[in-house]
Design an enzyme around this catalytic site. Structure first.
Site, PDB file in Angstrom:
ATOM      1  CE  LYS A 189      -7.648   1.571   3.385  1.00  0.00           C
ATOM      2  NZ  LYS A 189      -6.338   1.895   4.013  1.00  0.00           N
ATOM      3  CB  CYS A 223      -4.780  -1.460   4.074  1.00  0.00           C
ATOM      4  SG  CYS A 223      -3.909  -1.540   5.669  1.00  0.00           S
ATOM      5  CD  GLU A 230      -2.747   1.187   2.524  1.00  0.00           C
ATOM      6  OE1 GLU A 230      -3.781   1.884   2.511  1.00  0.00           O
ATOM      7  OE2 GLU A 230      -2.396   0.506   3.514  1.00  0.00           O
TER       8      GLU A 230
END
Length: 287
Positions: free
Chosen positions: A116, A153, A43
């Site tokens: 995300k 994540c 990431e």
């Protein structure tokens, strides 16, 4: 056997973004020469993990998509004939930024992107200051290697995200990650957290009958020690490879994709879902 050769780079980053990108570029080339077809990066791999503090100057790290980084990684994908999963700080407009995974196909084109969706706000992980939640949904990205379910994540803690990717035909779940230890936690608590991190994603593999690739940072950056242990597991959650807690690694792992389909035939979880009784899952809480 339909084999997919998955490569990943577990890297320690510095404040030198040019140097970070140069090392990533060298690592991608090396993985390709060793037979990797798919390369997954961690990431926000171009820079330090800047979300440890709330500082408006860090917005200068963001860039448009397409932009300079997509030019670099697209060129590498085309040069080596590999699919690359990257993780970039996207500047969509002034005051509007996303944490965005961009996937490049073997011809260097952008196969797709994922913004995300789940944004944390914890000590040392002040991501809500920087990132607007994604608006592209949980949609896999089609490439010449197959349909990739790319998440990022904090998304990894949510079974709904993995399930929706699976329901839309993802053949592999991929999680670029930046997660580490809080120095104030005891060693025992630190290991419990790291174990939970791996366990929840291995659970997504089992529940959906899909392999999982999770690629984390490693080493100290300011107050956080990133715990590494990037891993690849199979569709029954079996650990195929686990990287070090402390060292950089460049790894190629072979995945038998035909066996993955066979696992779904043995364990037909999608067949046995009771979708008529799941409506309440969209509620925040059931009083």
């Amino acid at each position: 056997m339909k084999e997919l050769r998955i490569g990943f780079l577990q890297q320690h980053n510095t404040a030198d973004t040019v140097g970070n990108i140069e090392r990533l570029s060298e690592g991608i080339g090396d993985l390709a020469r060793r037979g990797a077809q798919l390369v997954v990066l961690q990431e926000l791999h171009n820079s330090l993990y800047f979300c440890q503090v709330e500082d408006v100057r860090n917005f200068d790290l963001a860039e448009p998509i397409p932009g300079p980084s997509t030019d670099i990684y697209g060129t590498l994908a085309r040069r080596y004939g590999v699919v690359i999963v990257t993780s970039l700080f996207e500047r969509r407009a002034a005051g509007l930024y996303h944490n965005t995974a961009v996937v490049f196909d073997t011809d260097g084109s952008i196969a797709g992107r994922y913004r995300k969706m789940h944004i944390p706000d914890d000590p040392g992980y002040y991501e809500k200051f920087y990132f607007t939640p994604g608006d592209l949904g949980f949609r896999p990205i089609d490439t010449t290697l197959g349909r990739l379910g790319v998440l990022v994540c904090w998304d990894q803690w949510y079974p709904e995200a993995a399930r929706l990717m699976a329901l839309r035909g993802a053949e592999l779940l991929i999680y670029p990650t930046a997660i580490g230890y809080d120095a104030n936690d005891t060693p025992e608590e630190q290991q419990r957290q790291r174990g939970a991190w791996q366990t929840v994603m291995r659970g997504h593999a089992v529940a959906n009958g899909l392999p999982v690739v999770a690629v984390n940072r490693v080493g100290y950056e300011e107050s956080v020690k990133f715990w590494g242990t990037s891993f690849v597991c199979g569709p029954q959650g079996e650990m195929i490879y686990e990287a070090s807690e402390d060292d950089e690694e460049s790894i190629v792992v072979a995945m038998d994709m035909e066996r993955c389909e066979q696992v779904r035939r043995w364990w037909p979880f999608l067949r046995d879902r009771r979708i008529e009784d799941y409506a309440d899952i969209t509620r925040r809480f059931i009083d």
